[in-house]
Design an enzyme around this catalytic site. Sequence first.
Site, PDB file in Angstrom:
ATOM      1  N   CYS A  97       0.816  -1.235   0.000  1.00  0.00           N
ATOM      2  CA  CYS A  97       0.000   0.000   0.000  1.00  0.00           C
ATOM      3  C   CYS A  97       0.839   1.270   0.000  1.00  0.00           C
ATOM      4  O   CYS A  97       0.322   2.347  -0.293  1.00  0.00           O
ATOM      5  CB  CYS A  97      -0.962  -0.004   1.185  1.00  0.00           C
ATOM      6  SG  CYS A  97      -2.134  -1.352   1.121  1.00  0.00           S
ATOM      7  N   HIS A 117      -3.329   7.560   2.107  1.00  0.00           N
ATOM      8  CA  HIS A 117      -3.684   6.229   1.600  1.00  0.00           C
ATOM      9  C   HIS A 117      -5.113   5.929   2.048  1.00  0.00           C
ATOM     10  O   HIS A 117      -5.456   6.109   3.221  1.00  0.00           O
ATOM     11  CB  HIS A 117      -2.700   5.197   2.170  1.00  0.00           C
ATOM     12  CG  HIS A 117      -3.121   3.778   1.942  1.00  0.00           C
ATOM     13  ND1 HIS A 117      -3.598   3.320   0.733  1.00  0.00           N
ATOM     14  CD2 HIS A 117      -3.149   2.708   2.790  1.00  0.00           C
ATOM     15  CE1 HIS A 117      -3.881   2.035   0.846  1.00  0.00           C
ATOM     16  NE2 HIS A 117      -3.634   1.646   2.078  1.00  0.00           N
ATOM     17  N   ASN A 129      -9.961  -0.135  -0.148  1.00  0.00           N
ATOM     18  CA  ASN A 129      -8.499  -0.062  -0.151  1.00  0.00           C
ATOM     19  C   ASN A 129      -7.979  -0.664  -1.458  1.00  0.00           C
ATOM     20  O   ASN A 129      -8.032  -1.874  -1.651  1.00  0.00           O
ATOM     21  CB  ASN A 129      -7.958  -0.825   1.068  1.00  0.00           C
ATOM     22  CG  ASN A 129      -6.447  -0.739   1.178  1.00  0.00           C
ATOM     23  OD1 ASN A 129      -5.769  -0.348   0.227  1.00  0.00           O
ATOM     24  ND2 ASN A 129      -5.923  -1.110   2.327  1.00  0.00           N
TER      25      ASN A 129
HETATM   26  O1  UT7 Z   1      -3.024  -0.617   4.147  1.00  0.00           O
HETATM   27  C1  UT7 Z   1      -3.316  -1.152   5.387  1.00  0.00           C
HETATM   28  C2  UT7 Z   1      -4.485  -2.096   5.217  1.00  0.00           C
HETATM   29  N1  UT7 Z   1      -5.147  -2.519   6.411  1.00  0.00           N
HETATM   30  C3  UT7 Z   1      -5.909  -1.733   7.194  1.00  0.00           C
HETATM   31  O2  UT7 Z   1      -6.022  -0.542   7.042  1.00  0.00           O
HETATM   32  C4  UT7 Z   1      -6.659  -2.407   8.319  1.00  0.00           C
HETATM   33  C5  UT7 Z   1      -6.547  -1.690   9.621  1.00  0.00           C
HETATM   34  N2  UT7 Z   1      -7.488  -2.236  10.564  1.00  0.00           N
HETATM   35  C6  UT7 Z   1      -8.807  -1.922  10.536  1.00  0.00           C
HETATM   36  O3  UT7 Z   1      -9.213  -1.150   9.689  1.00  0.00           O
HETATM   37  C7  UT7 Z   1      -9.729  -2.505  11.556  1.00  0.00           C
HETATM   38  O4  UT7 Z   1      -8.986  -3.179  12.547  1.00  0.00           O
HETATM   39  C8  UT7 Z   1     -10.768  -3.474  10.930  1.00  0.00           C
HETATM   40  C9  UT7 Z   1     -11.749  -2.673  10.055  1.00  0.00           C
HETATM   41  C10 UT7 Z   1     -10.082  -4.532  10.090  1.00  0.00           C
HETATM   42  C11 UT7 Z   1     -11.564  -4.149  12.043  1.00  0.00           C
HETATM   43  O5  UT7 Z   1     -12.151  -3.190  12.894  1.00  0.00           O
HETATM   44  P1  UT7 Z   1     -12.046  -3.351  14.480  1.00  0.00           P
HETATM   45  O6  UT7 Z   1     -12.821  -2.250  15.049  1.00  0.00           O
HETATM   46  O7  UT7 Z   1     -10.586  -3.439  14.808  1.00  0.00           O
HETATM   47  O8  UT7 Z   1     -12.811  -4.692  14.702  1.00  0.00           O
HETATM   48  P2  UT7 Z   1     -12.277  -6.028  15.403  1.00  0.00           P
HETATM   49  O9  UT7 Z   1     -11.283  -6.725  14.543  1.00  0.00           O
HETATM   50  O10 UT7 Z   1     -11.917  -5.717  16.824  1.00  0.00           O
HETATM   51  O11 UT7 Z   1     -13.599  -6.848  15.441  1.00  0.00           O
HETATM   52  C12 UT7 Z   1     -14.722  -6.455  16.220  1.00  0.00           C
HETATM   53  C13 UT7 Z   1     -15.810  -7.486  15.999  1.00  0.00           C
HETATM   54  C14 UT7 Z   1     -15.316  -8.918  16.202  1.00  0.00           C
HETATM   55  O12 UT7 Z   1     -16.372  -9.633  16.811  1.00  0.00           O
HETATM   56  P3  UT7 Z   1     -16.323  -9.974  18.385  1.00  0.00           P
HETATM   57  O13 UT7 Z   1     -15.073 -10.772  18.567  1.00  0.00           O
HETATM   58  O14 UT7 Z   1     -16.286  -8.625  19.067  1.00  0.00           O
HETATM   59  O15 UT7 Z   1     -17.578 -10.738  18.592  1.00  0.00           O
HETATM   60  C15 UT7 Z   1     -15.109  -9.417  14.784  1.00  0.00           C
HETATM   61  O16 UT7 Z   1     -15.253 -10.816  14.672  1.00  0.00           O
HETATM   62  O17 UT7 Z   1     -16.278  -7.413  14.642  1.00  0.00           O
HETATM   63  C16 UT7 Z   1     -16.229  -8.709  14.052  1.00  0.00           C
HETATM   64  N3  UT7 Z   1     -15.994  -8.571  12.628  1.00  0.00           N
HETATM   65  C17 UT7 Z   1     -16.967  -8.333  11.757  1.00  0.00           C
HETATM   66  N4  UT7 Z   1     -18.307  -8.189  11.925  1.00  0.00           N
HETATM   67  C18 UT7 Z   1     -19.023  -7.935  10.831  1.00  0.00           C
HETATM   68  C19 UT7 Z   1     -14.801  -8.635  11.972  1.00  0.00           C
HETATM   69  N5  UT7 Z   1     -15.006  -8.443  10.654  1.00  0.00           N
HETATM   70  C20 UT7 Z   1     -16.339  -8.233  10.504  1.00  0.00           C
HETATM   71  C21 UT7 Z   1     -17.157  -7.979   9.391  1.00  0.00           C
HETATM   72  N6  UT7 Z   1     -18.499  -7.834   9.612  1.00  0.00           N
HETATM   73  N7  UT7 Z   1     -16.671  -7.849   8.150  1.00  0.00           N
END
Ligand code: UT7
Length: 318
Positions: free
Chosen positions: A112, A245, A275
């Site tokens: 990225c 980005h 992204n």
């Molecule tokens: O160029 C760099 C590229 N990468 C990035 O920019 C990613 C950076 N990270 C992020 O943007 C965020 O960490 C995410 C968007 C990937 C995730 O957001 P978060 O607020 O960190 O969520 P989380 O991983 O803590 O997950 C919260 C909950 C979990 O459920 P439980 O364990 O609380 O029951 C996940 O299983 O959300 C759940 N979850 C989803 N729910 C619905 C994870 N993915 C999804 C989904 N839809 N797609």
Amino acid sequence: MAAKIIGTGSYLPQKVLTNFDLEKIVDTTHDWIVSRSGIIERHIAAEDEMASDLAVQASRRALQAAGISVDEIDLIIVATTTPDQIFPSTACILQDKLGIKQGAAFDVQAVCSGFIYALNTAELFIRSGQARTALVVGTDVLSRLLDWTDRGTCVLFGDGAGAVVLQHSETPGILSSKLHADGSQRNMLAALGNIRNGALQGNPFITMDGKAVFKFAVKVLSEVVEEVLAENNMQGADIDWLVPHQANIRIMEATAKKLGLSMDKVVVTVAHHGNTSAASIPLALDTAVRDGRIQAGQNVLLEAVGGGFTWGAVLLRW
Ligand code: UT7
């Protein structure tokens, strides 16, 4: 000798995949995706559409905006993590498709952060006098590396391309560029597969520790933007436009906040393409140039972070 962007272009494939479409594929909701990432829809390349095909469209638009012919291009750098094939490079394929016969052409792989790495490399070629007019492209078809059963990754990425023409100039142009990498963090975001003896080895899909990436991204982006600003005795208030980005609206908001910039100074296009990896900055830049937000004489700050881990920033006088 300075280097200045004289034209921008971008391209998104025709097929649109909305959050509502994704609700039918994985256990997710439109509201979850919007609130966690800011993404509403992404574009997916057609079966026969390769990274070079997206790059051709974006490049033609950038060349047209610059008002120059392909005969003037003496350097092509393509940032991509999804090359058309193992080799030759996507830059060489692009060169051929554009009918360019002269100059050097090669790919840069910094995921990225690829466009920032490519732009800085082209700038150095121009400043050293080795090139006069460079085509710098970010193009990716990351949808090909997605595991469509992994809701933690498949909702975040999309396909696209963006390009700029960078030309030698008596006046800046690019004021400062900074690149960084920390390979010890390489497993936080990766596609670990490789080809051996004609067969795929390992997992070819994107794997990501989302929370760790988020934390790391906010920290290093704040550091690198401060670094380029300090080099020019500038502060956040001197920036007319931040073009980050386009990975996640919350990372962009956090970086803007650390700079003391309000969100109306930040170019945000992530909602409509997700992204797109190396394509995301030139896509956002092209949008803000064409809609008239970015004007001559303004200070524009570009920044990116990605797999590697790699990160960097470029400060420009438009
Ligand atoms: O160029 C760099 C590229 N990468 C990035 O920019 C990613 C950076 N990270 C992020 O943007 C965020 O960490 C995410 C968007 C990937 C995730 O957001 P978060 O607020 O960190 O969520 P989380 O991983 O803590 O997950 C919260 C909950 C979990 O459920 P439980 O364990 O609380 O029951 C996940 O299983 O959300 C759940 N979850 C989803 N729910 C619905 C994870 N993915 C999804 C989904 N839809 N797609």
